[in-house]
Structures are given as structure tokens and as C-alpha cells.
Scaffold this active site. Structure first.
Site, PDB file in Angstrom:
ATOM      1  CB  CYS A 130      -0.946  -0.002   1.189  1.00  0.00           C
ATOM      2  SG  CYS A 130      -1.915  -1.508   1.343  1.00  0.00           S
ATOM      3  CG  HIS A 157      -2.842   3.720   4.920  1.00  0.00           C
ATOM      4  ND1 HIS A 157      -2.599   3.785   3.566  1.00  0.00           N
ATOM      5  CD2 HIS A 157      -3.052   2.398   5.207  1.00  0.00           C
ATOM      6  CE1 HIS A 157      -2.652   2.560   3.058  1.00  0.00           C
ATOM      7  NE2 HIS A 157      -2.926   1.711   4.032  1.00  0.00           N
ATOM      8  CG  HIS A 187      -6.920   0.436   0.234  1.00  0.00           C
ATOM      9  ND1 HIS A 187      -5.968   1.340  -0.172  1.00  0.00           N
ATOM     10  CD2 HIS A 187      -6.266  -0.472   1.019  1.00  0.00           C
ATOM     11  CE1 HIS A 187      -4.795   1.003   0.342  1.00  0.00           C
ATOM     12  NE2 HIS A 187      -4.962  -0.095   1.069  1.00  0.00           N
TER      13      HIS A 187
END
Length: 262
Positions: free
Chosen positions: A2, A137, A173
Site C-alpha cells: 500500500c 492511510h 482503497h
């Protein structure tokens, strides 16, 4: 994982600072096989059963995968000014860390996240109190979001009402492209002079209480008497952590430096 796109930006900035390149492209692409993504995250019990991305919600039940790609052009600031380029922001620092062996693939380390953020502020000379927007995040996984609040609270300790948000509530995401997505959001917000809201948080997590943060639920004017400064966090599974600090470019107060422009 990520934090890939912010890792790429750090590598690009290093090349510019070393003067082994004069222009770099950095970013990320997320277009993995949809079936593999769903099987993988369901196996890890990280997929939202409701199908809604709800970072920082008390009933958040997991992430919603998204696809996308984004890239930025980076140059040394003095070169960008000399060329008359349109400058969207100035990177002041990027801190990286990797937890290595941890508690599990999806159980992040607050210490590792703290280390990445600490490096960014040490590199930049910026104080956490100068940050007027923190792009978290925050993917909507309860364990991950709670640990991020813990690690970020250590960096912003002693402050109050620091505005935070996350683009994951808008688009899900985008995994390997999530860092560049957050950066594009922040630079767009700087240009508009508006701090954008995080959606689907009518009932915020109890973990937000007694933290230095306030979650942006509605858009608000981003007022400032000096160039706006924001931070973007990217904390990936497996423990790859990145924290980027970006400053609004102000031509009037510009002074030559080794900062990197985008």
C-alpha cells in the site's frame, strides 16, 4: 504493497537530490486481477462485508478495493521555477520504514509507523504543529485504523484539533496507488483552499476521543496566512510505512533550496 507510490517518490527525490537525474516520474498503478484481490482479502478477513468504505467509523468492517493509477512529475525546485513550470506543491520530506518481522500481515506496528513519520519531520525541519491537514492511510479495517491513530497521536502529541481525513471514504482503497491518490487529493485541496470531508462517519470510532485530531465531516475553508503544509500517510500491509510532507508553493516567498517540486 500500500505504500508503494510514496516509496517510489522517495526514490525519485533521492535521484534529483543526487543530481543523477533532472526529471523523474513517480506514482503507482493498481489494476490487479479482481478475483485474486477479493479472494486474498476475504481470506485475510480484511474485506468489508457491507461493501462500504467507512474509515474511522465505529462499525467499520474492512476495506473496499479500488482501481486506479496516478503519476507526478518531480524536478528540483529551482529548475522548475527557472523553466516556468506550473508547480502544484513542494515536497519537504518523506520518511520510510519497514517493520520486517511483525505480528502478522495485516497487524501493523505503531512503532514502525511512528519511525517513518519521525524521519519525515526530522528531514524536513517542519514541526507537526505546522501541519494543517493530515491525510491518513485509514482503510476502514478496525485494527489498522486504531493503530494508525495511536502512532499518529505520538507524533502530534500536545496538539489539539489537527484536521484529518482520508480519500478511502470516497473511492475505496486503491492499494499500490493509494499514496499518489492521497497526494492528488491534498494538492487539489490546497489549490481550492478547502479541506474536504471524510464520508460515512456519522458514528466515529471511540478511539478518536482524547487524540490530537478532529475528523473532517464537512468541507471547510482552508485558511492560512502562510503557505499551507499537509502530510500524507501510507502504511502498507507487511509493515512498509511512508509519510510525506508537502508545502504549498508560494512564489513570493520562494528561496532556492534542494526541495523537490511536483
Amino acid at each position: 504493497a500500500c505504500a508503494s507510490s510514496l516509496f517510489a517518490m522517495k526514490m525519485a527525490c533521492d535521484r534529483l537530490h543526487d543530481k543523477t537525474a533532472d526529471l523523474m516520474l513517480a506514482g503507482g498503478v493498481q489494476g490487479s486481477d479482481d478475483l485474486i484481490i477479493h479472494i486474498g482479502f476475504c481470506t485475510l478477513q480484511a474485506m468489508s462485508r457491507t461493501g462500504q468504505s467507512r474509515p474511522f467509523h465505529k462499525n467499520a468492517d474492512g476495506l473496499v478495493p479500488a482501481e486506479g493509477s496516478g503519476f507526478i512529475v518531480l524536478k528540483r525546485l529551482e529548475d522548475a521555477v527557472r523553466a516556468g513550470d506550473k508547480i502544484h506543491g513542494v515536497i519537504r520530506g518523506i520518511g520510510l520504514s519497514n517493520d520486517g518481522k511483525g505480528h502478522g500481515l495485516l497487524v501493523p506496528s505503531a512503532d514502525g509507523q511512528f519511525k517513518a513519520m519521525q524521519k519525515a519531520y526530522q528531514m524536513s525541519g517542519i514541526r507537526p504543529s505546522q501541519i494543517s491537514l493530515l491525510e491518513c492511510h485509514a482503510t476502514g479495517t478496525k485494527v489498522g485504523d486504531d493503530i494508525e491513530l495511536e502512532s499518529s497521536s505520538r507524533i502530534f502529541d500536545g496538539l489539539n484539533g489537527v484536521p484529518i481525513g482520508t480519500i478511502k471514504s470516497n473511492m475505496g482503497h486503491p492499494i499500490t496507488a493509494s499514496g499518489v491518490a492521497g497526494l492528488l487529493k491534498v494538492t487539489g485541496a490546497m489549490k481550492a483552499g478547502i479541506r474536504p470531508p471524510t464520508l460515512h462517519v456519522d458514528e466515529p470510532t471511540e478511539k478518536l476521543k482524547n487524540t490530537p485530531f478532529r475528523l473532517l465531516k464537512t468541507s471547510e475553508p482552508w485558511l492560512s496566512n502562510s503557505p499551507r503544509i499537509a502530510a500524507i500517510s501510507n502504511f502498507g500491509f507487511g509493515g512498509n510505512n511512508a509519510h510525506l510532507i508537502i508545502e504549498e508553493f508560494d512564489k513570493e516567498s520562494y528561496k532556492k533550496s534542494s526541495k523537490s517540486a511536483i
